[in-house]
Design a protein around this motif. Structure first.
Motif, PDB file in Angstrom:
ATOM      1  N   ARG A 152      16.520  10.525  21.531  1.00 20.38           N
ATOM      2  CA  ARG A 152      16.950  11.828  21.005  1.00 20.38           C
ATOM      3  C   ARG A 152      16.113  12.980  21.551  1.00 20.38           C
ATOM      4  O   ARG A 152      15.920  14.007  20.894  1.00 20.38           O
ATOM      5  CB  ARG A 152      16.935  11.834  19.470  1.00 20.38           C
ATOM      6  N   ILE A 153      15.626  12.807  22.764  1.00 19.73           N
ATOM      7  CA  ILE A 153      14.892  13.861  23.455  1.00 19.73           C
ATOM      8  C   ILE A 153      15.890  14.702  24.243  1.00 19.73           C
ATOM      9  O   ILE A 153      16.828  14.178  24.845  1.00 19.73           O
ATOM     10  CB  ILE A 153      13.825  13.255  24.385  1.00 19.73           C
ATOM     11  N   THR A 154      15.697  16.012  24.223  1.00 16.83           N
ATOM     12  CA  THR A 154      16.537  16.925  25.002  1.00 16.83           C
ATOM     13  C   THR A 154      16.030  16.989  26.426  1.00 16.83           C
ATOM     14  O   THR A 154      14.829  16.907  26.679  1.00 16.83           O
ATOM     15  CB  THR A 154      16.541  18.321  24.373  1.00 16.83           C
ATOM     16  N   VAL A 155      16.940  17.122  27.391  1.00 12.25           N
ATOM     17  CA  VAL A 155      16.596  17.061  28.810  1.00 12.25           C
ATOM     18  C   VAL A 155      17.036  18.347  29.512  1.00 12.25           C
ATOM     19  O   VAL A 155      18.144  18.835  29.298  1.00 12.25           O
ATOM     20  CB  VAL A 155      17.259  15.854  29.484  1.00 12.25           C
ATOM     21  N   LEU A 156      16.139  18.874  30.343  1.00 17.75           N
ATOM     22  CA  LEU A 156      16.441  19.983  31.249  1.00 17.75           C
ATOM     23  C   LEU A 156      16.365  19.417  32.659  1.00 17.75           C
ATOM     24  O   LEU A 156      15.305  18.953  33.090  1.00 17.75           O
ATOM     25  CB  LEU A 156      15.431  21.114  31.066  1.00 17.75           C
ATOM     26  N   ALA A 157      17.483  19.404  33.378  1.00 22.29           N
ATOM     27  CA  ALA A 157      17.530  18.743  34.683  1.00 22.29           C
ATOM     28  C   ALA A 157      18.284  19.596  35.691  1.00 22.29           C
ATOM     29  O   ALA A 157      19.169  20.378  35.328  1.00 22.29           O
ATOM     30  CB  ALA A 157      18.185  17.373  34.552  1.00 22.29           C
ATOM     31  N   SER A 172      13.916  18.770  18.480  1.00 18.65           N
ATOM     32  CA  SER A 172      13.637  17.729  19.469  1.00 18.65           C
ATOM     33  C   SER A 172      12.723  18.235  20.575  1.00 18.65           C
ATOM     34  O   SER A 172      12.715  19.414  20.931  1.00 18.65           O
ATOM     35  CB  SER A 172      14.938  17.215  20.081  1.00 18.65           C
ATOM     36  N   THR A 173      11.954  17.324  21.118  1.00 24.07           N
ATOM     37  CA  THR A 173      11.165  17.586  22.324  1.00 24.07           C
ATOM     38  C   THR A 173      12.120  17.811  23.492  1.00 24.07           C
ATOM     39  O   THR A 173      13.174  17.183  23.566  1.00 24.07           O
ATOM     40  CB  THR A 173      10.260  16.379  22.625  1.00 24.07           C
ATOM     41  N   MET A 174      11.760  18.702  24.407  1.00 16.00           N
ATOM     42  CA  MET A 174      12.553  18.890  25.624  1.00 16.00           C
ATOM     43  C   MET A 174      11.680  18.595  26.836  1.00 16.00           C
ATOM     44  O   MET A 174      10.598  19.147  26.977  1.00 16.00           O
ATOM     45  CB  MET A 174      13.099  20.322  25.732  1.00 16.00           C
ATOM     46  N   ILE A 175      12.165  17.695  27.711  1.00 17.75           N
ATOM     47  CA  ILE A 175      11.449  17.412  28.949  1.00 17.75           C
ATOM     48  C   ILE A 175      12.176  18.065  30.119  1.00 17.75           C
ATOM     49  O   ILE A 175      13.398  18.244  30.089  1.00 17.75           O
ATOM     50  CB  ILE A 175      11.302  15.907  29.196  1.00 17.75           C
ATOM     51  N   ARG A 176      11.405  18.421  31.113  1.00 12.26           N
ATOM     52  CA  ARG A 176      11.956  18.994  32.349  1.00 12.26           C
ATOM     53  C   ARG A 176      11.844  17.950  33.451  1.00 12.26           C
ATOM     54  O   ARG A 176      10.783  17.347  33.648  1.00 12.26           O
ATOM     55  CB  ARG A 176      11.177  20.257  32.733  1.00 12.26           C
ATOM     56  N   VAL A 177      12.941  17.721  34.141  1.00 18.96           N
ATOM     57  CA  VAL A 177      12.994  16.724  35.204  1.00 18.96           C
ATOM     58  C   VAL A 177      13.232  17.431  36.535  1.00 18.96           C
ATOM     59  O   VAL A 177      14.223  18.159  36.680  1.00 18.96           O
ATOM     60  CB  VAL A 177      14.110  15.693  34.943  1.00 18.96           C
ATOM     61  N   GLU A 178      12.335  17.221  37.487  1.00 17.90           N
ATOM     62  CA  GLU A 178      12.451  17.863  38.796  1.00 17.90           C
ATOM     63  C   GLU A 178      13.316  17.023  39.732  1.00 17.90           C
ATOM     64  O   GLU A 178      13.502  15.818  39.514  1.00 17.90           O
ATOM     65  CB  GLU A 178      11.061  18.041  39.418  1.00 17.90           C
ATOM     66  N   PRO A 179      13.844  17.619  40.805  1.00 23.36           N
ATOM     67  CA  PRO A 179      14.661  16.848  41.753  1.00 23.36           C
ATOM     68  C   PRO A 179      13.937  15.644  42.350  1.00 23.36           C
ATOM     69  O   PRO A 179      14.580  14.643  42.671  1.00 23.36           O
ATOM     70  CB  PRO A 179      15.003  17.888  42.836  1.00 23.36           C
ATOM     71  N   ASP A 180      12.609  15.728  42.484  1.00 30.49           N
ATOM     72  CA  ASP A 180      11.858  14.593  43.030  1.00 30.49           C
ATOM     73  C   ASP A 180      11.491  13.560  41.977  1.00 30.49           C
ATOM     74  O   ASP A 180      10.793  12.585  42.267  1.00 30.49           O
ATOM     75  CB  ASP A 180      10.592  15.078  43.746  1.00 30.49           C
ATOM     76  N   GLY A 181      11.937  13.748  40.751  1.00 32.82           N
ATOM     77  CA  GLY A 181      11.697  12.769  39.703  1.00 32.82           C
ATOM     78  C   GLY A 181      10.520  13.071  38.797  1.00 32.82           C
ATOM     79  O   GLY A 181      10.322  12.389  37.792  1.00 32.82           O
ATOM     80  N   VAL A 221      20.604  22.327  33.762  1.00 33.92           N
ATOM     81  CA  VAL A 221      21.477  22.024  32.639  1.00 33.92           C
ATOM     82  C   VAL A 221      20.655  21.433  31.496  1.00 33.92           C
ATOM     83  O   VAL A 221      19.743  20.627  31.721  1.00 33.92           O
ATOM     84  CB  VAL A 221      22.608  21.051  33.053  1.00 33.92           C
ATOM     85  N   VAL A 222      20.954  21.842  30.277  1.00 39.51           N
ATOM     86  CA  VAL A 222      20.275  21.340  29.079  1.00 39.51           C
ATOM     87  C   VAL A 222      21.243  20.446  28.316  1.00 39.51           C
ATOM     88  O   VAL A 222      22.350  20.880  27.971  1.00 39.51           O
ATOM     89  CB  VAL A 222      19.812  22.504  28.172  1.00 39.51           C
TER      90      VAL A 222
END
Length: 484
Positions: free
Chosen positions: A92-97, A183-192, A118-119
């Motif tokens: 249930r973590i929110t993702v920014l990708a 919820s916590t939000m993590i940021r995901v970069e194109p390189d992972g 996108v969130v």
């Protein structure tokens, strides 16, 4: 059973679904220790409720498998990183990708995208299953007015959103918590690379963001080792072109592979799923992510399925396929061709998109097969008269089973908009009247459409829609083209 006979929570869900179909926003319960949230089918309704500019980006819940697959197709990250994102969604973590600027990207993603990011999250909670499964996706945000903390209870939500805003009160289903949070939000970069974008209840409960991030990194690494460097059939469906065993006429092996977050508390956080069909029952099973295809072998311990009573030849063929799939066959992917081998048996399959290219939307007589309510509930109208539609350019013509139908249609890559809908005024039988009502309710603005070979699905924001099928085959029968 009438609505009044339902428990209060179920009645509230019914009313919430109706409110969202009408374009409103609803405050919903999340499991503890998360705070309440606001969801809607129209992103603008969320912003109006929260007192923000109506075009401000919001998050999107991709709780439906189709929405999940459509989004993941456009994420600008690697396969192992997608697996880590699925792990985060299960938690249930929110993702920014990052998301690729592709013209075929679904329009419904636009409210959750800003500057190429996108969130998204998975808000589906089993205690409110009807509400979530009534829609393929929902826009969402924390339940708070601008400048205030997110609501941790139904009473707090009502205080922040007075004036008749609907609040789904399920406090009695939540475990008491000393601390509540969004919820916590993590940021995901194109390189992972992954980092904390916004602190929330998950990282606070775990003892810090680095604990959460390290779990995600370890999971990504373990899945990468299992997946290896070779290409994978995950995310695709394949149809057989040859098999050691002679298949029955007009039957074909269909194998689909997917990777999805686990919505249940027990078991692996991410599943690898295989689905199979060879003319009768729908079969399937799941393993922990990375284990299904590890080491060049298909590894499953058992396989379940529907319980349709098959005629003996079909039953024997199905049992043969189940035995083959459970024998840990080796697999090899060569471009669009997948080959499975076990002992002296071999099955060769081709990517479904190559074996059965999707028919064009236009110029096809699409016949109504089922009507849809609540996005996923299908109704076969066996007593209804035949109904169909045809789209040619900006013109729709059709037959409801008792009346002629016409409309103007505009199209983009995933949506159709219908206007100037007209229908003649002949009386209909009960079943045919139900089909006509569903057709007219579907033909509105911003209708999602998908074509899957010879099948067309239309789904309106209300959750009402149609399943249709091409009225005739575009080509004669051949080993590569069998009408399903």
């Amino acid at each position: 059973m009438s609505e009044m006979d339902l428990p209060e929570l179920n009645r509230a869900e019914l009313h919430a679904v109706e409110a969202m179909r009408a374009g409103g926003a609803v405050v919903v319960t999340n499991p503890s220790p998360m705070t309440y949230g606001v969801v809607a089918r129209d992103a603008r309704a969320i912003n109006r409720l929260k007192g923000r500019p109506v075009d401000q980006p919001v998050g999107i819940s991709i709780h439906g498998e189709t929405a999940h697959d459509q989004l993941f197709r456009y994420l600008d990250v690697g396969t192992d990183t997608r697996a880590a994102i699925d792990f985060a969604l299960a938690e249930r973590i929110t993702v920014l990708a990052p998301i690729r600027p592709d013209p075929t990207r679904p329009e419904w993603l636009a409210p959750a995208i800003q500057d190429g990011w996108v969130v998204f999250f998975d808000g589906c909670w089993g205690q409110l299953a009807y509400l979530w499964t009534s829609f393929p996706f929902l826009y969402g945000s924390s339940a708070n007015r601008t400048g205030e903390a997110p609501a941790a209870s139904a009473a707090e939500a009502r205080r922040q959103f007075p004036g008749g805003t609907m609040v789904i009160d399920a406090d009695h289903l939540r475990e008491p918590a000393a601390t509540y949070g969004a919820s916590t939000m993590i940021r995901v970069e194109p390189d992972g690379r992954m980092s904390l974008h916004r602190s929330g209840i998950q990282d606070q409960a775990a003892g810090g963001a680095e604990v959460i991030l390290e779990r995600l990194r370890e999971f990504r690494s373990s899945v990468a080792r299992l997946d290896g460097s070779a290409s994978s059939p995950l995310g695709k469906t394949y149809l057989s072109t040859a098999a050691t065993r002679q298949l029955l006429p007009r039957t074909r092996i269909r194998l689909g592979f997917a990777r999805v977050p686990n919505k249940n508390a027990d078991g692996p956080r991410v599943w690898d799923v295989i689905r199979a069909h060879v003319g009768c029952n729908s079969l399937g099973t799941a393993t922990a992510a990375g284990e299904l295809l590890a080491g060049g072998r298909l590894s499953i311990e058992g396989i379940g399925g529907t319980l349709v009573g098959c005629e003996p030849p079909l039953r024997d063929q199905e049992e043969w396929l189940k035995t083959f799939l459970m024998s840990k066959p080796s697999w090899r992917l060569d471009g669009d061709e997948l080959t499975l081998t076990s002992g002296g048996s071999t099955i060769t399959l081709l990517d479904r998109k190559i074996a059965e290219p999707d028919l064009p939307l236009e110029g096809i007589r699409w016949e109504v097969v089922t009507t849809i309510t609540n996005a996923d509930l299908r109704h076969h109208r066996s007593l209804a008269e035949h109904a169909w539609i045809t789209i040619d350019g900006e013109r729709l013509t059709g037959w409801t089973g008792c009346n002629e139908l016409a409309a103007t249609v505009t199209r983009n890559n995933t949506e159709l908009s219908f206007s100037d809908v007209t229908v003649t005024d002949q009386a209909c039988t009960d079943e045919t009247a139900a089909v006509q009502a569903a057709m007219l309710a579907t033909l509105g603005s911003a209708v999602d459409y998908t074509v899957d070979y010879n099948e067309l699905t239309l789904l309106a924001p209300s959750g009402i829609g149609l399943d249709l099928k091409a009225g005739s085959e575009p080509l004669p029968w051949s080993p590569l083209r069998v009408r399903r």
